[in-house]
Enzyme design. Structure first.
Site, PDB file in Angstrom:
ATOM      1  N   ASP A 174      38.247  13.357  35.618  1.00 52.61           N
ATOM      2  CA  ASP A 174      39.598  13.842  35.810  1.00 52.61           C
ATOM      3  C   ASP A 174      40.274  12.912  36.809  1.00 52.61           C
ATOM      4  O   ASP A 174      39.604  12.217  37.570  1.00 52.61           O
ATOM      5  CB  ASP A 174      39.573  15.279  36.331  1.00 52.61           C
ATOM      6  CG  ASP A 174      40.953  15.928  36.226  1.00 52.61           C
ATOM      7  OD1 ASP A 174      41.117  17.038  36.729  1.00 52.61           O
ATOM      8  OD2 ASP A 174      41.866  15.295  35.647  1.00 52.61           O
ATOM      9  N   GLY A 227      42.223  13.512  39.414  1.00 47.39           N
ATOM     10  CA  GLY A 227      42.347  13.881  40.820  1.00 47.39           C
ATOM     11  C   GLY A 227      43.611  14.651  41.125  1.00 47.39           C
ATOM     12  O   GLY A 227      43.731  15.242  42.195  1.00 47.39           O
ATOM     13  N   GLY A 228      44.542  14.701  40.190  1.00 43.04           N
ATOM     14  CA  GLY A 228      45.813  15.379  40.426  1.00 43.04           C
ATOM     15  C   GLY A 228      45.622  16.831  40.822  1.00 43.04           C
ATOM     16  O   GLY A 228      46.213  17.331  41.765  1.00 43.04           O
ATOM     17  N   PHE A 229      44.754  17.493  40.108  1.00 41.32           N
ATOM     18  CA  PHE A 229      44.530  18.925  40.338  1.00 41.32           C
ATOM     19  C   PHE A 229      43.919  19.175  41.711  1.00 41.32           C
ATOM     20  O   PHE A 229      44.358  20.046  42.458  1.00 41.32           O
ATOM     21  CB  PHE A 229      43.589  19.455  39.259  1.00 41.32           C
ATOM     22  CG  PHE A 229      43.373  20.940  39.308  1.00 41.32           C
ATOM     23  CD1 PHE A 229      42.247  21.476  39.928  1.00 41.32           C
ATOM     24  CD2 PHE A 229      44.287  21.800  38.728  1.00 41.32           C
ATOM     25  CE1 PHE A 229      42.034  22.841  39.961  1.00 41.32           C
ATOM     26  CE2 PHE A 229      44.073  23.170  38.747  1.00 41.32           C
ATOM     27  CZ  PHE A 229      42.961  23.686  39.361  1.00 41.32           C
ATOM     28  N   ASP A 236      48.557  13.408  36.980  1.00 46.32           N
ATOM     29  CA  ASP A 236      49.613  14.354  36.636  1.00 46.32           C
ATOM     30  C   ASP A 236      49.833  15.292  37.821  1.00 46.32           C
ATOM     31  O   ASP A 236      49.071  15.308  38.774  1.00 46.32           O
ATOM     32  CB  ASP A 236      49.213  15.171  35.403  1.00 46.32           C
ATOM     33  CG  ASP A 236      47.908  15.940  35.628  1.00 46.32           C
ATOM     34  OD1 ASP A 236      47.071  15.469  36.426  1.00 46.32           O
ATOM     35  OD2 ASP A 236      47.727  17.005  35.030  1.00 46.32           O
ATOM     36  N   GLN A 271      51.939  19.139  30.178  1.00 41.85           N
ATOM     37  CA  GLN A 271      52.290  20.113  31.188  1.00 41.85           C
ATOM     38  C   GLN A 271      53.407  21.009  30.632  1.00 41.85           C
ATOM     39  O   GLN A 271      53.572  21.094  29.414  1.00 41.85           O
ATOM     40  CB  GLN A 271      52.708  19.405  32.486  1.00 41.85           C
ATOM     41  CG  GLN A 271      51.570  18.670  33.187  1.00 41.85           C
ATOM     42  CD  GLN A 271      50.460  19.603  33.698  1.00 41.85           C
ATOM     43  OE1 GLN A 271      50.637  20.812  33.789  1.00 41.85           O
ATOM     44  NE2 GLN A 271      49.304  19.036  34.011  1.00 41.85           N
ATOM     45  N   GLY A 293      47.710  22.374  33.165  1.00 35.64           N
ATOM     46  CA  GLY A 293      48.626  23.367  33.718  1.00 35.64           C
ATOM     47  C   GLY A 293      48.309  24.785  33.290  1.00 35.64           C
ATOM     48  O   GLY A 293      49.141  25.680  33.383  1.00 35.64           O
ATOM     49  N   ASP A 329      36.195  22.044  29.776  1.00 34.03           N
ATOM     50  CA  ASP A 329      35.371  21.870  30.980  1.00 34.03           C
ATOM     51  C   ASP A 329      35.599  23.072  31.879  1.00 34.03           C
ATOM     52  O   ASP A 329      36.736  23.578  31.947  1.00 34.03           O
ATOM     53  CB  ASP A 329      35.750  20.581  31.730  1.00 34.03           C
ATOM     54  CG  ASP A 329      36.858  20.840  32.755  1.00 34.03           C
ATOM     55  OD1 ASP A 329      38.043  20.764  32.370  1.00 34.03           O
ATOM     56  OD2 ASP A 329      36.517  21.128  33.925  1.00 34.03           O
TER      57      ASP A 329
END
Ligand SMILES: CNc1nc2c(CC[C@H]3O[C@@H](OC)[C@H](O)[C@@H]3O)c3nc(N)[nH]c(=O)c3cc2[nH]1
Length: 374
Positions: A93, A95-97, A147, A191, A218, A268
Site C-alpha cells: 500500500d 502509505g496514504g491511509f 491517495d 475515492q 475510502g 486485504d
C-alpha cells in the site's frame, strides 16, 4: 495509453468472477485474500504456514517500511521478497491511509503529505513520487498510488477535495511508475466517499489515466456495511471488466462474500490475525470467542471436517486454556486457524464461480454462518 494487462478472467457466475493475475513473483488466483504483513512480518505466523494455508500473495506497507527499516536498506538487501524470505507475490500500500491514521502532526498539501514519524518523531514528506520510489525500492509486484482516504461520515466538500487531489496524485504516480521493471503493476484507487456521483467521477478519471488494476478505497472506514456495498455497486460496474478490482481493507468473511458477489477480485484485512490475537476464531459456522467459559470442558475441535490440522485437532478446551493463560501459542494457533479459514472461503468461492454455482455457494455459506456455533 493502456498498460499491459496481466489479469486473465477465467470464469463468471452472476457478477462474481474468477481469474489469474500473473506477477513477477508468481500467479495470484482470484478472488484472492491478501494476508496483511504490514511491517514485513505476518504477526504470529511463519511464512510457510501462510503459504500452506493457500495464500498466493501478501501485503506490506510503504508507511511502516519506509520508516523502519527504510526502503533504501531493503533494496540493498535484495528487496522485500528476499528480505522477508516470503519470495512470492507482494502488494504494497502507498502509505496514504497510515499517514491519516497513525502519523502525528500531518499536513496535506498539493505537493505531498508532511508528517512526523510515530516511531521517532522525524519530519517526513511523502509525495506521490516518493511513494512510488519507495515501492520500487521495496520491489513489490503491485504498487498502489498515493491517495487521500477520508473517514466517513464526512462533509461533501471534503470528500470532493480529497477525491480530486487523489486523481491528480494518480496522474503523478503513473508518470513516476514509468521506470518500473517489466511485469510490475500500479493500481489506481477510487475515492469519493459515500457519494455515488463522486465515485463515478473518480472511477472515470482513473480509467482515463489508465492503470494495471483498480482499487476501491475510502471504504471500511466507519461506514455501515450497506453503505460499503452500495458504493461497490456504484464503482465496480464502471471499472474495466478485464482488469483486477481490489477492495482495500476489507473485511469480515461476510463482507468478502458479498463483495465478490458484486464483482470484486482482491481483498486485504488485518482481521484474521488481529482477531486471532484477541482469542476469536473464524469458522465455517461463524465466529467463536474462545475466551468464553463455555469452552473450558469442550473436547471438540473447532471444525472436525476442516482441512487445516489445528482447526481439526485442537480442542476448544485447549484453545480456551491457552487464551485465558495468555500463552503466545494461543495467539499463534488462532491466527493460523483464521488465515486458513479465510483462504478456504476464497478457494470455495473460486471453485463455485468456475462451476457456475456461486449463487448456491453464497446461499449455503450464509446459512452455515446463521446456524452459528453449537
Ligand atoms: C481497514 N479499512 C481500510 N483500510 C484501508 C486502506 C489501508 C489498508 C492498509 O492498512 C493496513 O491495515 C490497516 C494494511 O497495511 C493495509 O495495507 C486504504 N489504503 C489506501 N491507500 N487508500 C484507501 O482508501 C484505504 C482504505 C482502507 N480502508
Amino acid at each position: 495509453m493502456s498498460l499491459p494487462n496481466h489479469f486473465e478472467l477465467l470464469g463468471q457466475s452472476g457478477a462474481a468472477r474468477t481469474g489469474r493475475l500473473t506477477t513477477p513473483h508468481g500467479v495470484v488466483r482470484t478472488p484472492a485474500f491478501m494476508p496483511v504483513g504490514t511491517a514485513g512480518a505476518m504477526k504470529g505466523l511463519h511464512w510457510r504456514e501462510v503459504r500452506d494455508a493457500g495464500a498466493d500473495i501478501v501485503l506490506g506497507n510503504t508507511y511502516h517500511l519506509m520508516l523502519r527499516p527504510g526502503a533504501e536498506r531493503i533494496a540493498a538487501l535484495g528487496g522485500l521478497q528476499r528480505f522477508t524470505t516470503w519470495n512470492g507475490p507482494m502488494l504494497t500500500d502507498s502509505g496514504g491511509f497510515q499517514v491519516m491514521s497513525l502519523a502525528q502532526l500531518r499536513k496535506v498539501t498539493e505537493q505531498a503529505v508532511k508528517f512526523r514519524s510515530h516511531i521517532d518523531g522525524a519530519a517526513i514528506e511523502l509525495s506521490p513520487e516518493r511513494a512510488i520510489e519507495v515501492q520500487l525500492l521495496l520491489g513489490s509486484d503491485i504498487a498502489m498510488q498515493l491517495d487521500e482516504c477520508v473517514r466517513l461520515p464526512a462533509e461533501r466538500d471534503d470528500i470532493l477535495r480529497a477525491m480530486e487531489l487523489s486523481l491528480r496524485w494518480a496522474e503523478r504516480c503513473k508518470r513516476a511508475f514509468e521506470r518500473a521493471p517489466e511485469g510490475h503493476m500500479l493500481f489506481g484507487i477510487v475515492q469519493g466517499g459515500d457519494i455515488p456521483q463522486l465515485r463515478h467521477a473518480s472511477a472515470r478519471g482513473l480509467i482515463e489515466i489508465g492503470f494495471h488494476g483498480y482499487a476501491i478505497g475510502g471504504l471500511a472506514v466507519g461506514e455501515p456495511q450497506e453503505v460499503m456495498l452500495a458504493m461497490i455497486e456504484e464503482a465496480a460496474p464502471i471499472l474495466p471488466a478485464d482488469r483486477p478490482r481490489y477492495l482495500m481493507g476489507v473485511g469480515t468473511p461476510e463482507d468478502i462474500l458479498e463483495a465478490v458477489a458484486r464483482g470484486i477480485d482482491m481483498f486485504d484485512c488485518v482481521m484474521p490475525t488481529r482477531n486471532g490475537r484477541h482469542g476469536v476464531a473464524f469458522t465455517r459456522f461463524g465466529p467463536v470467542n474462545l475466551r468464553n467459559a463455555r469452552h473450558a470442558d469442550d473436547p471438540r475441535p473447532l471444525d472436525e471436517s476442516s482441512e487445516w490440522p489445528s482447526t481439526r485437532n485442537c480442542s476448544r478446551a485447549y484453545l480456551h486454556h491457552l487464551v485465558k493463560s495468555g500463552e503466545t501459542l494461543g495467539a499463534m494457533l488462532l491466527s493460523e486457524i483464521n488465515i486458513a479459514y479465510y483462504q478456504s472461503l476464497m478457494a470455495g468461492m473460486r471453485a463455485a464461480i468456475a462451476q457456475g454455482r456461486f449463487a448456491e455457494f453464497r446461499e449455503q455459506t450464509h446459512a452455515d454462518w446463521a446456524r452459528g456455533d453449537i
